[in-house]
Design a protein around this motif. Structure first.
Motif, PDB file in Angstrom:
ATOM      1  N   PRO A  76       0.816  -1.217   0.000  1.00 44.57           N
ATOM      2  CA  PRO A  76       0.000   0.000   0.000  1.00 44.57           C
ATOM      3  C   PRO A  76       0.850   1.268   0.000  1.00 44.57           C
ATOM      4  N   ARG A  77       2.109   1.171   0.388  1.00 52.06           N
ATOM      5  CA  ARG A  77       2.984   2.334   0.386  1.00 52.06           C
ATOM      6  C   ARG A  77       3.294   2.824  -1.032  1.00 52.06           C
ATOM      7  N   HIS A  78       3.143   1.946  -2.019  1.00 51.12           N
ATOM      8  CA  HIS A  78       3.404   2.305  -3.409  1.00 51.12           C
ATOM      9  C   HIS A  78       2.131   2.620  -4.179  1.00 51.12           C
ATOM     10  N   ALA A  79       0.983   2.518  -3.533  1.00 50.79           N
ATOM     11  CA  ALA A  79      -0.307   2.622  -4.223  1.00 50.79           C
ATOM     12  C   ALA A  79      -0.872   4.039  -4.206  1.00 50.79           C
ATOM     13  N   ASP A  80      -1.560   4.370  -5.299  1.00 51.90           N
ATOM     14  CA  ASP A  80      -2.305   5.615  -5.398  1.00 51.90           C
ATOM     15  C   ASP A  80      -3.783   5.380  -5.110  1.00 51.90           C
ATOM     16  N   LEU A  81      -4.248   4.167  -5.404  1.00 49.65           N
ATOM     17  CA  LEU A  81      -5.654   3.822  -5.305  1.00 49.65           C
ATOM     18  C   LEU A  81      -5.810   2.513  -4.557  1.00 49.65           C
ATOM     19  N   LEU A  82      -6.718   2.491  -3.586  1.00 56.66           N
ATOM     20  CA  LEU A  82      -7.055   1.263  -2.865  1.00 56.66           C
ATOM     21  C   LEU A  82      -8.364   0.749  -3.441  1.00 56.66           C
ATOM     22  N   MET A  83      -8.313  -0.435  -4.050  1.00 58.88           N
ATOM     23  CA  MET A  83      -9.479  -1.029  -4.682  1.00 58.88           C
ATOM     24  C   MET A  83     -10.016  -2.119  -3.758  1.00 58.88           C
ATOM     25  N   THR A  99      -4.388  -0.635   6.038  1.00 56.61           N
ATOM     26  CA  THR A  99      -3.924  -0.531   4.656  1.00 56.61           C
ATOM     27  C   THR A  99      -4.127   0.882   4.135  1.00 56.61           C
ATOM     28  N   TYR A 100      -5.276   1.452   4.414  1.00 57.29           N
ATOM     29  CA  TYR A 100      -5.569   2.823   3.985  1.00 57.29           C
ATOM     30  C   TYR A 100      -4.598   3.810   4.626  1.00 57.29           C
ATOM     31  N   GLU A 101      -4.331   3.649   5.891  1.00 56.70           N
ATOM     32  CA  GLU A 101      -3.423   4.558   6.596  1.00 56.70           C
ATOM     33  C   GLU A 101      -1.987   4.430   6.108  1.00 56.70           C
ATOM     34  N   ALA A 102      -1.599   3.259   5.585  1.00 57.79           N
ATOM     35  CA  ALA A 102      -0.234   3.053   5.101  1.00 57.79           C
ATOM     36  C   ALA A 102       0.011   3.695   3.739  1.00 57.79           C
ATOM     37  N   MET A 103      -1.045   4.071   3.051  1.00 56.83           N
ATOM     38  CA  MET A 103      -0.898   4.680   1.721  1.00 56.83           C
ATOM     39  C   MET A 103      -0.407   6.118   1.830  1.00 56.83           C
ATOM     40  N   ALA A 104       0.389   6.517   0.841  1.00 57.74           N
ATOM     41  CA  ALA A 104       0.865   7.893   0.785  1.00 57.74           C
ATOM     42  C   ALA A 104      -0.228   8.794   0.218  1.00 57.74           C
ATOM     43  N   ARG A 105      -0.175  10.072   0.567  1.00 64.25           N
ATOM     44  CA  ARG A 105      -1.153  11.027   0.047  1.00 64.25           C
ATOM     45  C   ARG A 105      -0.660  11.568  -1.284  1.00 64.25           C
ATOM     46  N   VAL A 135     -16.249   2.287   6.664  1.00 63.58           N
ATOM     47  CA  VAL A 135     -14.930   2.264   7.281  1.00 63.58           C
ATOM     48  C   VAL A 135     -13.967   3.232   6.598  1.00 63.58           C
ATOM     49  N   LEU A 136     -14.033   3.292   5.258  1.00 65.52           N
ATOM     50  CA  LEU A 136     -13.112   4.110   4.481  1.00 65.52           C
ATOM     51  C   LEU A 136     -13.881   5.153   3.667  1.00 65.52           C
ATOM     52  N   PRO A 137     -13.246   6.281   3.356  1.00 68.28           N
ATOM     53  CA  PRO A 137     -13.906   7.291   2.516  1.00 68.28           C
ATOM     54  C   PRO A 137     -13.843   6.863   1.042  1.00 68.28           C
TER      55      PRO A 137
END
Length: 164
Positions: A76-83, A99-105, A135-137
């Protein structure tokens, strides 16, 4: 299970094909770099795997998702989109949030299938939520049970500002 199978055979497809619905509040702030490539982290939040099979079909030689500069990544650190696929079962909610929190903005969330959008067939089940949006936006919703690979690719290209 047999009852559900017989009901499905008798009644056919219960969901209507809908258009991809983008939430306008965030799609307008899409960075220009997202128009070139998009990295996706897929998260199964308790699905029946129907949507997962359709996601797998998007990378085969017929649909060739990578041709558009879109690829799935393991971290998830390399992801732009969580599907997200599935209803969001009680056991996976913590994993989805981490997983969502581990993603970069900047980061976006796509709800794939009726279950991820509003609980779908499993709406009201004791061990699941009414979709991952609790749970997620969620920024992008792709309806269907399961949505076709064409619908998924159209949604991804729309968020990138491209046309198929």
């Amino acid at each position: 299970m047999l009852r559900l199978l017989l009901q499905t055979i008798k009644m056919g497809r219960l969901t209507e094909k809908g258009k991809v619905r983008l939430v306008p509040r965030r799609s307008s702030g899409l960075p220009k770099s997202f128009r070139q490539s998009l990295q996706i982290r897929h998260l199964d939040c308790g699905s029946c795997n129907g949507c997962d099979w359709e996601l797998t079909a998007t990378i085969n030689s017929l649909y060739d998702l990578q041709h558009y500069g879109i690829d799935f990544v393991a971290s998830p650190r390399h992801a732009d989109l969580l599907m997200c696929t599935g209803t969001g079962t009680a056991q996976l909610l913590n994993a989805a949030h981490k997983t969502y929190e581990a993603m970069a903005r900047p980061k976006w969330v796509m709800a794939v299938g009726d279950c991820a959008i509003d609980g779908g067939f499993f709406k009201g089940a004791y061990a699941s939520k009414e979709g991952i949006g609790e749970v997620l936006p969620v920024d992008i919703k792709v309806p269907g049970c399961p949505p076709t690979p064409d619908d998924l690719i159209k949604a991804l290209l729309e968020i990138m500002g491209k046309n198929k």
